[in-house]
Design a protein around this motif. Sequence first.
Motif, PDB file in Angstrom:
ATOM      1  N   ALA A 130      49.986  17.026  58.643  1.00 63.48           N
ATOM      2  CA  ALA A 130      50.832  17.321  57.481  1.00 63.48           C
ATOM      3  C   ALA A 130      51.239  16.041  56.771  1.00 63.48           C
ATOM      4  N   ASP A 131      51.511  14.996  57.542  1.00 64.78           N
ATOM      5  CA  ASP A 131      51.931  13.729  56.941  1.00 64.78           C
ATOM      6  C   ASP A 131      50.803  13.113  56.123  1.00 64.78           C
ATOM      7  N   LEU A 132      49.577  13.109  56.655  1.00 65.05           N
ATOM      8  CA  LEU A 132      48.456  12.534  55.911  1.00 65.05           C
ATOM      9  C   LEU A 132      48.118  13.383  54.690  1.00 65.05           C
ATOM     10  N   TYR A 133      48.212  14.691  54.830  1.00 61.75           N
ATOM     11  CA  TYR A 133      47.940  15.558  53.679  1.00 61.75           C
ATOM     12  C   TYR A 133      48.948  15.275  52.564  1.00 61.75           C
ATOM     13  N   ALA A 134      50.217  15.125  52.935  1.00 55.58           N
ATOM     14  CA  ALA A 134      51.260  14.886  51.937  1.00 55.58           C
ATOM     15  C   ALA A 134      51.076  13.539  51.254  1.00 55.58           C
ATOM     16  N   VAL A 135      50.830  12.489  52.027  1.00 52.08           N
ATOM     17  CA  VAL A 135      50.723  11.166  51.420  1.00 52.08           C
ATOM     18  C   VAL A 135      49.431  11.050  50.606  1.00 52.08           C
ATOM     19  N   GLY A 136      48.365  11.721  51.046  1.00 51.55           N
ATOM     20  CA  GLY A 136      47.134  11.719  50.263  1.00 51.55           C
ATOM     21  C   GLY A 136      47.335  12.360  48.900  1.00 51.55           C
ATOM     22  N   LEU A 137      47.968  13.520  48.879  1.00 48.52           N
ATOM     23  CA  LEU A 137      48.231  14.195  47.604  1.00 48.52           C
ATOM     24  C   LEU A 137      49.162  13.370  46.727  1.00 48.52           C
ATOM     25  N   ARG A 138      50.127  12.722  47.333  1.00 50.70           N
ATOM     26  CA  ARG A 138      51.067  11.906  46.556  1.00 50.70           C
ATOM     27  C   ARG A 138      50.341  10.747  45.875  1.00 50.70           C
ATOM     28  N   ILE A 139      49.473  10.062  46.606  1.00 51.41           N
ATOM     29  CA  ILE A 139      48.743   8.941  46.016  1.00 51.41           C
ATOM     30  C   ILE A 139      47.820   9.448  44.912  1.00 51.41           C
ATOM     31  N   TYR A 140      47.084  10.511  45.195  1.00 51.57           N
ATOM     32  CA  TYR A 140      46.183  11.093  44.188  1.00 51.57           C
ATOM     33  C   TYR A 140      46.952  11.474  42.928  1.00 51.57           C
ATOM     34  N   GLU A 141      48.051  12.180  43.086  1.00 52.50           N
ATOM     35  CA  GLU A 141      48.816  12.661  41.933  1.00 52.50           C
ATOM     36  C   GLU A 141      49.441  11.515  41.143  1.00 52.50           C
ATOM     37  N   ALA A 142      49.866  10.456  41.839  1.00 55.28           N
ATOM     38  CA  ALA A 142      50.441   9.305  41.133  1.00 55.28           C
ATOM     39  C   ALA A 142      49.402   8.647  40.230  1.00 55.28           C
ATOM     40  N   TYR A 143      48.175   8.567  40.705  1.00 56.29           N
ATOM     41  CA  TYR A 143      47.117   7.957  39.893  1.00 56.29           C
ATOM     42  C   TYR A 143      46.713   8.855  38.725  1.00 56.29           C
ATOM     43  N   VAL A 144      46.488  10.138  38.973  1.00 57.73           N
ATOM     44  CA  VAL A 144      46.016  10.998  37.871  1.00 57.73           C
ATOM     45  C   VAL A 144      47.121  11.256  36.856  1.00 57.73           C
ATOM     46  N   ALA A 145      48.376  10.993  37.219  1.00 56.95           N
ATOM     47  CA  ALA A 145      49.452  11.087  36.238  1.00 56.95           C
ATOM     48  C   ALA A 145      49.349   9.985  35.194  1.00 56.95           C
ATOM     49  N   HIS A 146      48.597   8.927  35.525  1.00 63.79           N
ATOM     50  CA  HIS A 146      48.371   7.810  34.607  1.00 63.79           C
ATOM     51  C   HIS A 146      46.863   7.541  34.560  1.00 63.79           C
ATOM     52  N   PRO A 147      46.093   8.436  33.934  1.00 67.63           N
ATOM     53  CA  PRO A 147      44.626   8.354  34.046  1.00 67.63           C
ATOM     54  C   PRO A 147      44.026   7.045  33.562  1.00 67.63           C
ATOM     55  N   GLN A 148      44.542   6.497  32.479  1.00 67.99           N
ATOM     56  CA  GLN A 148      43.988   5.239  31.972  1.00 67.99           C
ATOM     57  C   GLN A 148      44.254   4.104  32.965  1.00 67.99           C
ATOM     58  N   ALA A 149      45.452   4.077  33.526  1.00 65.94           N
ATOM     59  CA  ALA A 149      45.773   3.062  34.532  1.00 65.94           C
ATOM     60  C   ALA A 149      44.968   3.279  35.797  1.00 65.94           C
ATOM     61  N   ALA A 150      44.733   4.539  36.164  1.00 65.94           N
ATOM     62  CA  ALA A 150      43.950   4.833  37.360  1.00 65.94           C
ATOM     63  C   ALA A 150      42.533   4.304  37.233  1.00 65.94           C
ATOM     64  N   GLN A 151      41.923   4.475  36.078  1.00 61.69           N
ATOM     65  CA  GLN A 151      40.576   3.962  35.865  1.00 61.69           C
ATOM     66  C   GLN A 151      40.536   2.450  36.035  1.00 61.69           C
ATOM     67  N   LEU A 152      41.612   1.805  35.632  1.00 61.10           N
ATOM     68  CA  LEU A 152      41.665   0.344  35.663  1.00 61.10           C
ATOM     69  C   LEU A 152      41.951  -0.194  37.064  1.00 61.10           C
ATOM     70  N   THR A 153      42.659   0.571  37.887  1.00 58.66           N
ATOM     71  CA  THR A 153      43.195   0.013  39.131  1.00 58.66           C
ATOM     72  C   THR A 153      42.704   0.666  40.413  1.00 58.66           C
ATOM     73  N   ALA A 154      42.109   1.859  40.351  1.00 58.51           N
ATOM     74  CA  ALA A 154      41.790   2.589  41.582  1.00 58.51           C
ATOM     75  C   ALA A 154      40.829   1.839  42.488  1.00 58.51           C
ATOM     76  N   SER A 155      39.990   1.009  41.930  1.00 56.55           N
ATOM     77  CA  SER A 155      39.003   0.284  42.737  1.00 56.55           C
ATOM     78  C   SER A 155      39.505  -1.072  43.219  1.00 56.55           C
ATOM     79  N   ARG A 156      40.743  -1.426  42.871  1.00 57.00           N
ATOM     80  CA  ARG A 156      41.249  -2.761  43.179  1.00 57.00           C
ATOM     81  C   ARG A 156      42.014  -2.785  44.501  1.00 57.00           C
ATOM     82  N   VAL A 157      42.036  -3.954  45.124  1.00 58.65           N
ATOM     83  CA  VAL A 157      42.844  -4.195  46.320  1.00 58.65           C
ATOM     84  C   VAL A 157      43.956  -5.156  45.905  1.00 58.65           C
TER      85      VAL A 157
END
Length: 235
Positions: free
Chosen positions: A94-121
């Motif tokens: 449950a914890d991994l499912y929750a944190v996975g969805l949270r990270i995914y949703e945070a990025y897709v809430a800012h699609p232009q920023a997600a494209q720019l940053t999702a591949s970065r470390v």
Amino acid sequence: MAKQVVPEEKRRRRRPTKSGTVLSEALIVDTALRMLREHGSAGLTARRLGAALDCDPSTLYRYFRGMDDLTLAIGDALIGQALQGWRPTGEWRADLYAVGLRIYEAYVAHPQAAQLTASRVTGRANELAADEAVLHVLRRAGFPLAETVRIYHAFIDQTLGFAALDAASLALPRASQRADDAKWQSTYARLPASTHPRIAEAAPLLTTYMVTSAYPTALEMLLDSAEARLAEGAA
């Protein structure tokens, strides 16, 4: 040579901008996120960001070594948004499912920023906190170290990969988004069984599922696999 970033305590003592705004890393990142949303990555420049903040563009380099450093800060801010309010419950799946969805949703809430940053470390605080949390959840669940790293790798890459894919779709002009979604009805649903029997058979479901994100399903499948491997190891 990289530009020298001024320590935070010295930046706080700087005078406000002409409009009375007191600059901070958080304000610059928030403004950059707004500019990405409105203008896309091509519209995010030091000159435009300085204008939006009512400061000379050179002032930004007191906070960031350059625009790439700012990009990393934006990515880390998205992860920070994802972690806000999240607390592990002790139920690893449950914890991994929750944190996975949270990270995914945070990025897709800012699609232009997600494209720019999702591949970065980023190597920044929020990214480190997220990585530490996921690794801790897995180790506490009883996964061996090598298996923990293997699952962590798949988990975070899958999360960010889906975020980047779905963000790319969301960043399209609305007309293009609608046209892509309509293809499932206008093309796939009309293919005859005589030429495309499997598509015709699946068409009613394809038109429903293919206009939504597959990430929750993929995440469940990843966790199913991890749970099975944990059970095998315990047997």
